[in-house]
Design an enzyme around this catalytic site. Structure first.
Site, PDB file in Angstrom:
ATOM      1  N   VAL A   1       5.215  34.195  52.261  1.00 45.66           N
ATOM      2  CA  VAL A   1       5.863  33.280  52.752  1.00 45.66           C
ATOM      3  C   VAL A   1       6.037  31.922  51.526  1.00 45.66           C
ATOM      4  O   VAL A   1       5.154  31.476  51.376  1.00 45.66           O
ATOM      5  CB  VAL A   1       4.904  32.816  53.744  1.00 45.66           C
ATOM      6  CG1 VAL A   1       5.357  31.456  54.318  1.00 45.66           C
ATOM      7  CG2 VAL A   1       4.962  34.011  55.096  1.00 45.66           C
TER       8      VAL A   1
ATOM      9  N   ASP B   1       0.335  34.194  53.147  1.00 41.06           N
ATOM     10  CA  ASP B   1       0.300  34.696  51.408  1.00 41.06           C
ATOM     11  C   ASP B   1       1.349  33.828  51.067  1.00 41.06           C
ATOM     12  O   ASP B   1       2.644  34.541  51.135  1.00 41.06           O
ATOM     13  CB  ASP B   1       0.615  36.503  51.597  1.00 41.06           C
ATOM     14  CG  ASP B   1       0.224  37.565  50.362  1.00 41.06           C
ATOM     15  OD1 ASP B   1       0.597  36.155  49.189  1.00 41.06           O
ATOM     16  OD2 ASP B   1       0.361  37.727  50.649  1.00 41.06           O
ATOM     17  N   HIS B   2       1.115  33.294  49.482  1.00 41.03           N
ATOM     18  CA  HIS B   2       2.457  32.859  49.220  1.00 41.03           C
ATOM     19  C   HIS B   2       2.785  34.067  48.807  1.00 41.03           C
ATOM     20  O   HIS B   2       4.039  33.148  47.779  1.00 41.03           O
ATOM     21  CB  HIS B   2       1.842  31.864  48.081  1.00 41.03           C
ATOM     22  CG  HIS B   2       2.760  30.556  48.163  1.00 41.03           C
ATOM     23  ND1 HIS B   2       3.479  30.278  48.606  1.00 41.03           N
ATOM     24  CD2 HIS B   2       2.537  29.256  46.909  1.00 41.03           C
ATOM     25  CE1 HIS B   2       4.280  29.025  48.299  1.00 41.03           C
ATOM     26  NE2 HIS B   2       3.736  28.998  47.471  1.00 41.03           N
ATOM     27  N   ARG B   3       3.323  35.034  48.120  1.00 37.01           N
ATOM     28  CA  ARG B   3       3.306  35.229  47.390  1.00 37.01           C
ATOM     29  C   ARG B   3       4.147  36.244  48.588  1.00 37.01           C
ATOM     30  O   ARG B   3       5.471  36.960  48.091  1.00 37.01           O
ATOM     31  CB  ARG B   3       2.905  37.260  47.192  1.00 37.01           C
ATOM     32  CG  ARG B   3       1.649  36.850  46.198  1.00 37.01           C
ATOM     33  CD  ARG B   3       1.373  38.649  46.148  1.00 37.01           C
ATOM     34  NE  ARG B   3       0.416  39.271  47.469  1.00 37.01           N
ATOM     35  CZ  ARG B   3      -0.417  39.732  47.702  1.00 37.01           C
ATOM     36  NH1 ARG B   3      -0.265  40.625  45.615  1.00 37.01           N
ATOM     37  NH2 ARG B   3      -0.766  40.339  48.653  1.00 37.01           N
TER      38      ARG B   3
END
Length: 448
Positions: free
Chosen positions: A424, A420-422
């Protein structure tokens, strides 16, 4: 009746503003300050309104045209009645206020009239009910009349630009502003509701997948999906729509690990278990989570908070006749390879026999999804939310690897990490992934 040419007024020095939307067609009746076109410059979007009331005779601008101050927009046949010609060449001071405001602040220009489509009648009626509850009493009747008669509703250019960017059909949005005007908050609420209520092959606010009569092309058989299949589909769709997925790929050299497993085959039989690669993958993931705790978190509080977990529970995806199930191994970092092997066999058997209880599938921090010997050189696994990462494992293959002197055959295991780029970022994911690969490539580190 007089013919009036509508031109682009002073738009704050913007040159070459592009026409991004045409709001009327020839033959339409327009009122004073009703939007005709929408211009977009490098700073803002703005609506160009009609300065007189009447019928649109001709449009002089089209989508894609670049217009500047003074450029012609449309020809309007002005109505003769004094009360409807409020925007004549010499307007009353009070009638001129809206046009001045529109020139000073383009984003607050007069709302645009948008036609309600015929198939949106039921949506329009529901919109009336919601608007009556949310709007002042003075505007409820006007809004209801507008929706029920299928005439128009209102949204400013900034709101319509946002709707275009996110593909939101304005005719389906319930306006909560004065007289049913659609606000940005209404778009946000619509988007959240679309995600929560969406399911199946499409959802509110998303293009629907058309239904096809497949029997026209040959013999077919239709069966009902299992409840587990439907639940998995809903969860995967929710995760994909809500979470910005990033997937990294790498390979682990498991030549030594496979030789070690072969040596322990006899002991595994004496323990009445099977020592597959999965316990090693779970153990390596658990240690990497311990060393990189960012991937052992979950979002909370609407994304405003981050929960750091002091435990490491790892889910393992199991393919069963009824569908995909993900039982969870608790405290994986504290268990030995033999303990993990026994638990993997036990939980997999319970999953295939439909004997898992809800507690067996709750509390996971991270998931390992292994295709094992099924095949494939890589895939992008979907995160099992509210977790923030998942490890995908494909089929190992023997490849020539350069050892500095010569090529030698090594067994390489393709891995894919989705996160999850929010939460990581690339550095977090890279460090975690590097640790997993190192642990699998040198199994001695698993005991350290």
């Amino acid at each position: 009746m007089a013919i009036e040419k509508i031109i682009v007024p002073d738009i704050g020095g913007a040159e070459g503003a592009e026409v991004i939307e045409v709001l009327v067609t020839p033959g339409d009746e327009v009122s004073v300050d009703q939007g005709l076109i929408v211009l977009e410059s490098d700073k803002a979007s703005m609506e160009i309104p009609a300065t007189v009331a009447g019928k649109v005779i001709e449009l002089l601008a089209a989508v894609g045209d670049e217009l500047a101050e003074g450029a012609p927009v449309a020809m309007i046949e002005r109505v003769s009645e004094p009360d409807t010609a409020a925007a004549s060449t010499e307007p009353e001071p009070a009638a001129d206020v809206p046009r001045q405001a529109a020139q000073e602040d383009p984003l607050e220009a007069a709302p645009a009239a948008v036609q309600v489509l015929p198939d949106s009648e039921s949506t329009a009626v529901e919109s009336v009910r919601d608007t009556e509850a949310a709007s002042p009493a003075g505007g409820a009747v006007t809004t209801a009349q507008a929706h029920v008669t299928g005439t128009k509703f209102y949204a400013g250019p900034a709101v319509r630009k946002l709707a275009r960017e996110f593909g939101i059909p304005l005719e389906q949005v319930h306006g909560s502003g004065p007289q049913g005007r659609i606000l940005k908050d209404d778009l946000h609420r619509y988007s959240r509701r679309s995600v929560q209520e969406g399911g199946g092959s499409g959802g509110a606010g998303l293009p629907q997948v058309p239904e096809i009569d497949f029997a026209r092309f040959g013999e077919v058989e239709t069966t009902s999906r299992t409840k587990l299949d439907r639940l998995t589909a809903t969860n995967m769709r929710r995760s994909w729509l809500n979470v910005p997925h990033v997937t990294q790929f790498d390979e682990a050299d498991i030549t030594d690990l496979e030789a070690f497993r072969a040596q322990l085959k006899g002991e595994a039989e004496s323990r009445e278990t099977r020592l597959t690669p999965l316990p090693f993958l779970i153990k390596a993931s658990a240690i990497a989570l311990r060393d990189n705790p960012k991937l052992n978190t979950s979002l909370a509080g609407g994304g405003e908070e981050l929960v750091w977990k002091k435990y490491i529970h790892i889910g393992m995806a199991v393919d069963t006749p009824s569908g995909l199930m993900v039982p969870v191994i608790r405290d994986a970092d504290r268990k030995s390879i033999w303990q993990l092997a026994a638990e993997v066999m036990e939980l997999a058997a319970k999953a295939r026999e439909r004997k898992l209880v809800p507690q067996d599938m709750q509390g996971g921090c991270f998931t390992v999804s292994s295709l094992g010997a099924i095949g494939g050189t890589g895939f992008t696994p979907i995160i099992n939310t509210p977790e923030v990462a998942i490890l995908g494992v494909s089929k190992a293959a023997t490849k020539p690897v350069w050892n500095g002197v010569e090529f030698e055959p090594r067994k390489m295991l393709p891995l894919s990490l989705s996160y999850d780029h929010r939460v990581v970022n690339g550095g977090d994911g890279g460090r975690f992934f590097t640790r997993v690969v190192a642990l699998l490539s040198d199994i001695r580190q698993l005991s350290l």
